[in-house]
Design an enzyme around this catalytic site. Structure first.
Site, PDB file in Angstrom:
ATOM      1  CE  LYS A 156      -3.726  -2.439   2.313  1.00  0.00           C
ATOM      2  NZ  LYS A 156      -4.345  -2.834   3.584  1.00  0.00           N
ATOM      3  CG  ASP A 201      -9.470   0.116   5.031  1.00  0.00           C
ATOM      4  OD1 ASP A 201      -9.243  -0.137   3.835  1.00  0.00           O
ATOM      5  OD2 ASP A 201      -8.674  -0.148   5.957  1.00  0.00           O
ATOM      6  CD  GLN A 248      -3.126  -4.487   6.722  1.00  0.00           C
ATOM      7  OE1 GLN A 248      -3.046  -3.532   5.954  1.00  0.00           O
ATOM      8  NE2 GLN A 248      -3.812  -5.569   6.425  1.00  0.00           N
TER       9      GLN A 248
END
Ligand code: NAP
Length: 292
Positions: free
Chosen positions: A53, A120, A97
């Protein structure tokens, strides 16, 4: 007949180029889109996701605020850190994460992220906005699947889409997006409580496998000519592979002989997820600009 391969890598590269151009426009106005990427602990798979990412952000002219915390970080300390990032005007998106170490509540952590920075789309407010079709972000993996369907002109309206999996990050949001009026699919969602999975998958014009079970979708479970999207990313032992394992999807490779369109693993949905994350970061930065 062999299926047409839906090349997620190629499409993700096109999207990343467009995102790069949007970053350049923002840079011209003095804004560098910035994503704070938080990793707690040293899980090798998580570390590799986070690294990809961060690399993708840099290539798109974006900044990543890399935050690495030890596995024994206290929940309160993480919540405090997120509070600070919420207030930091230079940070447009925050990504934590997952999974987090067991002593930290994922629910609390996700809920601590300001919805306008929740790229997200995991926060309950973001999920609610998505369900209601209001302004917000689209979750990255489901958005990547939809982008692939669009790119290959797969008829979605009036189709029967069968989603195998009901997780909060893939199955549920995908099912929800597919029934939006503008997409207009009829959706069936399957899970471990589904009796006779094949009975449903055989009816699918669009079959989306997000079960996390290697090869669970076999050729005799798929209608001739169906579009098959394989979200699964599974590690299976393989003594002949350099690392001792290989990555495979939820769909048996022999399905490619029966499907009309199919996504490969790797190179299908995976790269699309990162591309959609970059889009969300660009959107978050653009919205800040619009508000100011
Ligand atoms: P998850 O949270 O483990 O959910 C899996 C879902 O599949 C559950 O709803 C489960 O049912 C269902 N399921 C499992 N085995 C099944 C079976 N044999 N028949 C029918 N349903 C079954 O997984 P996830 O986070 O959604 O991820 C799914 C897969 O996609 C994983 O391989 C993951 O690594 C991959 N993934 C890929 C990306 C990407 O970018 N490519 C992104 C996210 C996830 P129950 O609810 O009844 O348990």
């Amino acid at each position: 007949m062999s299926a047409i391969i839906m090349d997620g890598k190629a499409l993700s590269e096109k999207i990343r180029e467009k995102v790069k151009a949007r970053s350049a426009v923002l840079a011209g106005r003095g804004i560098t889109p910035c994503l704070a990427v938080i990793l707690v602990g040293e899980d090798p798979a998580s570390l590799s996701y986070v690294n990809s990412k961060e690399k993708a952000l840099a290539a798109a002219g974006m900044e990543s605020r890399d935050i690495r915390l030890p596995a024994d970080t206290a929940e309160d300390a993480l919540l405090l850190l997120i509070g600070g990032l919420n207030r930091d005007e230079k940070v447009h998106g925050i990504l934590v994460q997952l999974p987090l170490p067991k002593h930290i509540s994922e629910e609390k952590v996700i809920s601590a992220i300001a919805p306008e920075k929740d790229v997200d789309c995991f926060h309950p407010v973001s999920v609610g906005n998505m369900m209601l079709g209001r302004q917000g972000f689209l979750p990255c993996t489901p958005a990547g699947v939809l982008a692939l369907l669009r790119e290959y002109n797969i008829p979605v309206s009036g189709s029967h889409a069968v989603v195998v999996g009901r997780s909060n990050i893939v199955g549920k949001p995908l099912a929800n997006l597919l029934i939006r009026r503008e997409l207009n699919a009829t959706v069936t969602v399957c899970h471990t409580g589904t009796k006779d999975l094949a009975r449903y998958t055989l009816e699918a014009d669009i079959l989306i496998a997000a079960a996390g079970m290697p090869g669970v979708i076999k050729p005799d479970m798929v209608k001739e000519g169906a579009t098959v999207i394989d979200v699964g990313v599974n590690r299976v032992e393989d003594a002949s592979a350099k690392k001792g394992y290989r990555i495979c999807g939820d769909v048996d490779i022999a399905v490619a002989e029966k499907a009309g369109y199919i996504t490969p693993v790797p190179g299908g949905v995976g790269p699309m997820t990162i591309a959609m994350l970059l889009e969300n970061v660009a959107l978050a930065a653009e919205r800040v600009k619009e508000r100011s």
